[in-house]
Write a protein that holds these residues in place. Structure first.
Motif, PDB file in Angstrom:
ATOM      1  N   SER A  60     -85.240 -17.463 -12.636  1.00  0.00           N
ATOM      2  CA  SER A  60     -85.783 -18.756 -12.237  1.00  0.00           C
ATOM      3  C   SER A  60     -87.261 -18.878 -12.551  1.00  0.00           C
ATOM      4  CB  SER A  60     -85.567 -18.957 -10.734  1.00  0.00           C
ATOM      5  OG  SER A  60     -86.346 -18.034  -9.988  1.00  0.00           O
ATOM      6  N   LEU A  61     -87.824 -17.896 -13.237  1.00  0.00           N
ATOM      7  CA  LEU A  61     -89.250 -17.907 -13.547  1.00  0.00           C
ATOM      8  C   LEU A  61     -89.591 -19.058 -14.490  1.00  0.00           C
ATOM      9  CD1 LEU A  61     -89.688 -14.101 -14.340  1.00  0.00           C
ATOM     10  CD2 LEU A  61     -89.969 -15.233 -12.127  1.00  0.00           C
ATOM     11  N   GLY A  62     -90.829 -19.552 -14.393  1.00  0.00           N
ATOM     12  CA  GLY A  62     -91.298 -20.529 -15.355  1.00  0.00           C
ATOM     13  C   GLY A  62     -91.529 -19.888 -16.708  1.00  0.00           C
ATOM     14  N   ALA A  63     -91.784 -20.711 -17.702  1.00  0.00           N
ATOM     15  CA  ALA A  63     -91.935 -20.217 -19.070  1.00  0.00           C
ATOM     16  C   ALA A  63     -93.083 -19.228 -19.196  1.00  0.00           C
ATOM     17  CB  ALA A  63     -92.154 -21.395 -20.015  1.00  0.00           C
ATOM     18  N   GLU A  64     -94.225 -19.542 -18.604  1.00  0.00           N
ATOM     19  CA  GLU A  64     -95.382 -18.661 -18.739  1.00  0.00           C
ATOM     20  C   GLU A  64     -95.130 -17.317 -18.068  1.00  0.00           C
ATOM     21  OE1 GLU A  64     -98.979 -20.452 -17.456  1.00  0.00           O
ATOM     22  OE2 GLU A  64     -98.917 -22.078 -18.932  1.00  0.00           O
ATOM     23  N   GLU A  65     -94.494 -17.337 -16.897  1.00  0.00           N
ATOM     24  CA  GLU A  65     -94.241 -16.089 -16.193  1.00  0.00           C
ATOM     25  C   GLU A  65     -93.205 -15.239 -16.918  1.00  0.00           C
ATOM     26  OE1 GLU A  65     -93.643 -14.659 -11.534  1.00  0.00           O
ATOM     27  OE2 GLU A  65     -93.330 -16.760 -12.104  1.00  0.00           O
ATOM     28  N   THR A  66     -92.187 -15.874 -17.466  1.00  0.00           N
ATOM     29  CA  THR A  66     -91.194 -15.142 -18.257  1.00  0.00           C
ATOM     30  C   THR A  66     -91.849 -14.519 -19.480  1.00  0.00           C
ATOM     31  OG1 THR A  66     -89.390 -16.586 -17.538  1.00  0.00           O
ATOM     32  CG2 THR A  66     -89.044 -15.338 -19.561  1.00  0.00           C
ATOM     33  N   GLY A  67     -92.661 -15.317 -20.185  1.00  0.00           N
ATOM     34  CA  GLY A  67     -93.336 -14.797 -21.367  1.00  0.00           C
ATOM     35  C   GLY A  67     -94.281 -13.661 -21.033  1.00  0.00           C
ATOM     36  N   ALA A  68     -94.985 -13.771 -19.908  1.00  0.00           N
ATOM     37  CA  ALA A  68     -95.906 -12.710 -19.514  1.00  0.00           C
ATOM     38  C   ALA A  68     -95.163 -11.426 -19.184  1.00  0.00           C
ATOM     39  CB  ALA A  68     -96.737 -13.161 -18.316  1.00  0.00           C
ATOM     40  N   ALA A  69     -94.020 -11.553 -18.498  1.00  0.00           N
ATOM     41  CA  ALA A  69     -93.222 -10.368 -18.165  1.00  0.00           C
ATOM     42  C   ALA A  69     -92.700  -9.701 -19.434  1.00  0.00           C
ATOM     43  CB  ALA A  69     -92.063 -10.754 -17.249  1.00  0.00           C
ATOM     44  N   VAL A 329     -85.480  -8.754 -14.841  1.00  0.00           N
ATOM     45  CA  VAL A 329     -85.828  -7.454 -14.272  1.00  0.00           C
ATOM     46  C   VAL A 329     -87.130  -7.570 -13.477  1.00  0.00           C
ATOM     47  CG1 VAL A 329     -86.455  -5.066 -14.777  1.00  0.00           C
ATOM     48  CG2 VAL A 329     -84.620  -6.174 -16.080  1.00  0.00           C
ATOM     49  N   HIS A 330     -88.118  -8.245 -14.060  1.00  0.00           N
ATOM     50  CA  HIS A 330     -89.393  -8.436 -13.360  1.00  0.00           C
ATOM     51  C   HIS A 330     -89.183  -9.213 -12.068  1.00  0.00           C
ATOM     52  CE1 HIS A 330     -93.573  -9.529 -12.598  1.00  0.00           C
ATOM     53  NE2 HIS A 330     -93.175 -10.795 -12.546  1.00  0.00           N
ATOM     54  N   GLU A 331     -88.402 -10.263 -12.141  1.00  0.00           N
ATOM     55  CA  GLU A 331     -88.180 -11.126 -10.975  1.00  0.00           C
ATOM     56  C   GLU A 331     -87.478 -10.366  -9.846  1.00  0.00           C
ATOM     57  OE1 GLU A 331     -86.351 -15.542 -10.505  1.00  0.00           O
ATOM     58  OE2 GLU A 331     -84.974 -14.082 -11.403  1.00  0.00           O
ATOM     59  N   TYR A 332     -86.398  -9.672 -10.172  1.00  0.00           N
ATOM     60  CA  TYR A 332     -85.587  -9.017  -9.141  1.00  0.00           C
ATOM     61  C   TYR A 332     -86.273  -7.782  -8.568  1.00  0.00           C
ATOM     62  CZ  TYR A 332     -81.459  -7.308  -6.701  1.00  0.00           C
ATOM     63  OH  TYR A 332     -80.588  -6.881  -5.728  1.00  0.00           O
ATOM     64  N   PHE A 333     -86.857  -6.951  -9.446  1.00  0.00           N
ATOM     65  CA  PHE A 333     -87.492  -5.714  -8.987  1.00  0.00           C
ATOM     66  C   PHE A 333     -88.871  -5.965  -8.389  1.00  0.00           C
ATOM     67  CE2 PHE A 333     -85.251  -2.296 -11.815  1.00  0.00           C
ATOM     68  CZ  PHE A 333     -84.023  -2.711 -11.319  1.00  0.00           C
ATOM     69  N   TRP A 334     -89.728  -6.622  -9.152  1.00  0.00           N
ATOM     70  CA  TRP A 334     -91.153  -6.619  -8.849  1.00  0.00           C
ATOM     71  C   TRP A 334     -91.634  -7.862  -8.109  1.00  0.00           C
ATOM     72  CZ3 TRP A 334     -92.865  -1.919  -9.417  1.00  0.00           C
ATOM     73  CH2 TRP A 334     -92.241  -1.081 -10.361  1.00  0.00           C
ATOM     74  N   LYS A 335     -91.227  -9.040  -8.543  1.00  0.00           N
ATOM     75  CA  LYS A 335     -91.715 -10.258  -7.898  1.00  0.00           C
ATOM     76  C   LYS A 335     -91.075 -10.471  -6.532  1.00  0.00           C
ATOM     77  CE  LYS A 335     -92.234 -15.246  -8.361  1.00  0.00           C
ATOM     78  NZ  LYS A 335     -91.979 -16.448  -9.189  1.00  0.00           N
ATOM     79  N   ASN A 336     -89.726 -10.417  -6.484  1.00  0.00           N
ATOM     80  CA  ASN A 336     -89.016 -10.679  -5.232  1.00  0.00           C
ATOM     81  C   ASN A 336     -88.722  -9.427  -4.424  1.00  0.00           C
ATOM     82  OD1 ASN A 336     -89.047 -13.359  -6.003  1.00  0.00           O
ATOM     83  ND2 ASN A 336     -86.950 -13.348  -6.777  1.00  0.00           N
ATOM     84  N   ASP A 337     -88.989  -8.251  -5.016  1.00  0.00           N
ATOM     85  CA  ASP A 337     -88.858  -6.972  -4.309  1.00  0.00           C
ATOM     86  C   ASP A 337     -87.464  -6.792  -3.691  1.00  0.00           C
ATOM     87  OD1 ASP A 337     -89.983  -4.522  -3.691  1.00  0.00           O
ATOM     88  OD2 ASP A 337     -90.736  -5.168  -1.742  1.00  0.00           O
ATOM     89  N   GLN A 338     -86.437  -7.156  -4.457  1.00  0.00           N
ATOM     90  CA  GLN A 338     -85.077  -7.095  -3.927  1.00  0.00           C
ATOM     91  C   GLN A 338     -84.357  -5.786  -4.221  1.00  0.00           C
ATOM     92  OE1 GLN A 338     -84.370 -10.732  -5.999  1.00  0.00           O
ATOM     93  NE2 GLN A 338     -83.858 -11.843  -4.122  1.00  0.00           N
ATOM     94  N   LEU A 339     -84.929  -4.964  -5.078  1.00  0.00           N
ATOM     95  CA  LEU A 339     -84.277  -3.703  -5.413  1.00  0.00           C
ATOM     96  C   LEU A 339     -84.092  -2.827  -4.182  1.00  0.00           C
ATOM     97  CD1 LEU A 339     -83.136  -1.607  -7.325  1.00  0.00           C
ATOM     98  CD2 LEU A 339     -85.479  -0.997  -7.999  1.00  0.00           C
ATOM     99  N   LYS A 340     -85.030  -2.872  -3.255  1.00  0.00           N
ATOM    100  CA  LYS A 340     -84.997  -1.971  -2.106  1.00  0.00           C
ATOM    101  C   LYS A 340     -83.834  -2.266  -1.149  1.00  0.00           C
ATOM    102  CE  LYS A 340     -88.316  -4.735   0.572  1.00  0.00           C
ATOM    103  NZ  LYS A 340     -89.694  -4.745   1.117  1.00  0.00           N
ATOM    104  N   VAL A 341     -83.194  -3.435  -1.278  1.00  0.00           N
ATOM    105  CA  VAL A 341     -82.063  -3.770  -0.407  1.00  0.00           C
ATOM    106  C   VAL A 341     -80.778  -4.013  -1.201  1.00  0.00           C
ATOM    107  CG1 VAL A 341     -83.526  -4.708   1.418  1.00  0.00           C
ATOM    108  CG2 VAL A 341     -82.719  -6.230  -0.411  1.00  0.00           C
TER     109      VAL A 341
END
Length: 590
Positions: A60-69, A329-341
């Protein structure tokens, strides 16, 4: 993605409607901008019953955030010190198949290291995009997966262009296209990832045979000491699994039949290789020969493939391509921190974030399993290591297991009796199958899952197990009909995982529990206690009390078959108050 050993034996007159967004621009920036303008943003992460219908983009990231990741991922996997070897020369062709990525693509790196110029090629095979499934003649690639793959190719083309190359796209069979391309550019080698299933093997053999008929004149093809004409070679490289086949603690023919034995062996005796590093530039492309074969060509459109679409109104909308995969991967692991659950939420069924949703990109090769492993290890060092971080790797080992199992057992994973050659009687009742396929069984949990599959090309892991059990245990339908329908619809289809899981669920694979049965009442109470999932996909159930949505009685369509092992529980279940979700939600409960 090919199963072409014989013509289809039958076909069904009714074809499910495939739902897709309209043709999107090639630019990832424009693609994501369009999803943003449609109201799909990082804030709309939950699919809510009764809310205005909207398809949620994944990621669901915007274009700039996806490109940066994506840029950050490429930066970490680029090594400025890499140089071609002294003996490198001539032209190498890279045949992209199910490896539509640049990061950790050993085929691309090998071709670059062994040549002066690299020519990436993708063949739009009419057997894949226009053919039928092996036995029952369903569409080989449904419109949803076709659109996803189109986006993968557009993104791959852009990522190659950023690194000094481009993507040659040709419509036709690889065995016809690759020899003519190799001849036109005087290529010494065609590099490709090795596949494990029979139809892919067949294409590899035909390509090799075609290349043997191509003669590269003396003084061309990059061999300075060449004294006579030579043929281009086909070089196949393993690269689809987290654990490399050469690092297994046993030959593939001695692969343990039980997953637990396999997992324990590789975890204790093998290690996962690091992702291969990229040079700053992968160019140049060949300087001559492309005009002879008609130039670079273009990525196909759905229309050019003879497929139609309707804009989706609900569910998840997966964005194809390596950039989107790295963004997820960036969104799920790092931005939303969902990997831990992850382990606690992975059996969810509604919304984009109960699980990683990496599988469509893994199946298309837009995402390397070794990259995911590296990110898990990085997360464990920087944030937390727990059962959830391990469980992502556990699932990747499960994926490896089916890939290696397909190498060991070959065509038997497609046979009625499976790898164990189990003798059983199965029905191919068309009316029963169509009620399952179209979500008209009278069981809300089954129907909701099947409607989600048709609308989005995705279904939760829990849902896949439930609908498989219902088809084969309660309806008694030939499991291969279900497997082939999944082949048509799934964004994350790959033959090893799809047919491996279906043989497992049908009791003809290597499951230690041959009679594995999923009780629909129990599954509904455990994983959809408020009926939110079924009410989302079956809006007619929204007005019912929460405890009745999964057990609507005469308020819903008539059940097409009785449950095999209901034991009178269903009527009693209707009188039970709301059930709470167990703490160990990941535990497999039957």
């Amino acid at each position: 993605m090919l199963h072409l050993l014989s013509s289809s034996s039958c076909s069904f007159p009714h074809t499910a409607q495939f739902l897709l967004l309209p043709r999107q621009p090639a630019s990832l920036r424009l693609l994501l901008a369009m999803t943003d303008s449609a109201g799909i943003s990082s804030s709309s992460r939950t699919l809510r019953v009764g809310a205005a219908a909207v398809a949620v983009a994944v990621p669901s990231l915007g274009a700039e955030e996806t490109g940066a990741a994506a840029d950050e991922a490429f930066r970490r996997h680029t090594s400025p010190g890499l140089r071609r070897g002294g003996g490198a020369g001539g032209v190498a062709v890279v045949w992209f198949r199910n490896d539509l990525r640049v990061i950790d693509n050993e085929v691309l790196l090998r071709a670059w290291a062994a040549s002066e110029a690299v020519l990436p090629v993708y063949c739009v095979d009419p057997r894949v995009f226009g053919g039928g499934t092996h036995r029952f003649g369903f569409p080989k690639t449904g419109a949803l997966r076709a659109q996803f793959l189109i986006e993968c190719l557009e993104d791959l083309k852009q990522n190659l262009q950023k690194r000094g190359l481009d993507l040659l796209v040709r419509h036709g069979k690889p065995e016809d296209i690759l020899p003519s391309v190799a001849k036109a550019v005087s290529a010494h080698t065609v590099y490709a990832h090795k596949e494990t299933c029979s139809e892919e093997f067949l294409v590899e053999r035909l390509v090799r045979r075609g290349l043997e008929q191509v003669v590269i004149p003396q003084g061309q093809g990059g061999a300075s000491n060449q004294s006579k004409p030579r043929n281009p070679k086909l070089q196949l490289i393993w690269g689809s699994t987290m654990y490399h086949i050469d690092d297994l603690p046993f030959p593939v023919n001695n692969l343990p039949d039980l997953y637990t034995q396999f997992r324990k062996a590789v975890e204790s005796k093998s290690s996962v290789r690091s992702c291969s590093k990229l040079p700053p530039s992968l160019g140049p492309a060949p300087s001559s020969g492309l005009d002879e074969i008609g130039g670079w060509g273009s990525v196909p459109t759905l229309e050019s493939l003879g497929l139609s679409f309707t804009k989706p109104e609900k569910g998840m909308r997966f964005i194809g391509g390596e950039s989107a995969a790295l963004g997820r991967v960036h969104e799920y692991f790092w931005k939303n921190d969902q990997l831990k659950v992850y382990k606690e939420t992975r059996n969810g069924m509604l919304g984009p974030d109960y699980s990683t949703k990496f599988s469509p990109w893994l199946a298309s090769g837009s995402l390397s399993p070794r990259y995911v492993c590296e990110e898990v290890r990085r997360y464990e060092k920087q944030r937390v290591a727990n059962d959830s971080t391990y469980w992502v790797l556990f699932e990747l080992i499960w994926r490896d297991y089916f890939r290696f199992l397909s190498e060991k057992y070959g065509n038997s994973i497609f046979h009625l009796g499976g790898p164990r050659n189990v003798v059983s009687k199965w029905s191919q009742d068309q009316a029963l199958f169509e009620s399952w396929r179209d979500g008209r069984t009278g069981y809300p949990l089954i129907d909701a899952n099947m409607k989600e599959l048709s609308a989005t090309g995705f279904m939760s892991n829990r849902g896949r197990q439930i609908v498989c059990s219902f088809l084969v245990r309660d309806m008694g339908i030939d499991w291969r009909m279900g497997a082939e329908w999944f082949e048509t619809c799934l964004l994350d289809y790959d033959p090893a995982s799809n047919y491996g899981n279906w043989t497992y669920g049908a009791g003809v694979g290597n499951d230690p529990r041959e009679d594995r049965y999923f009780s629909i009442p129990k599954q509904a109470k455990t994983y959809d206690p408020d009926g939110e999932y079924v009410a989302y996909w079956l809006p007619e159930l929204w007005s019912l009390a929460k405890e009745r949505r999964n057990f609507p009685g005469s308020s819903y369509i008539k059940q097409i078959v009785p449950l095999k092992f209901d034991g009178g529980n269903q009527k009693r279940d209707q009188r039970v108050n709301r059930q709470t979700r167990p703490k160990a939600i990941y535990r497999r409960q039957k």
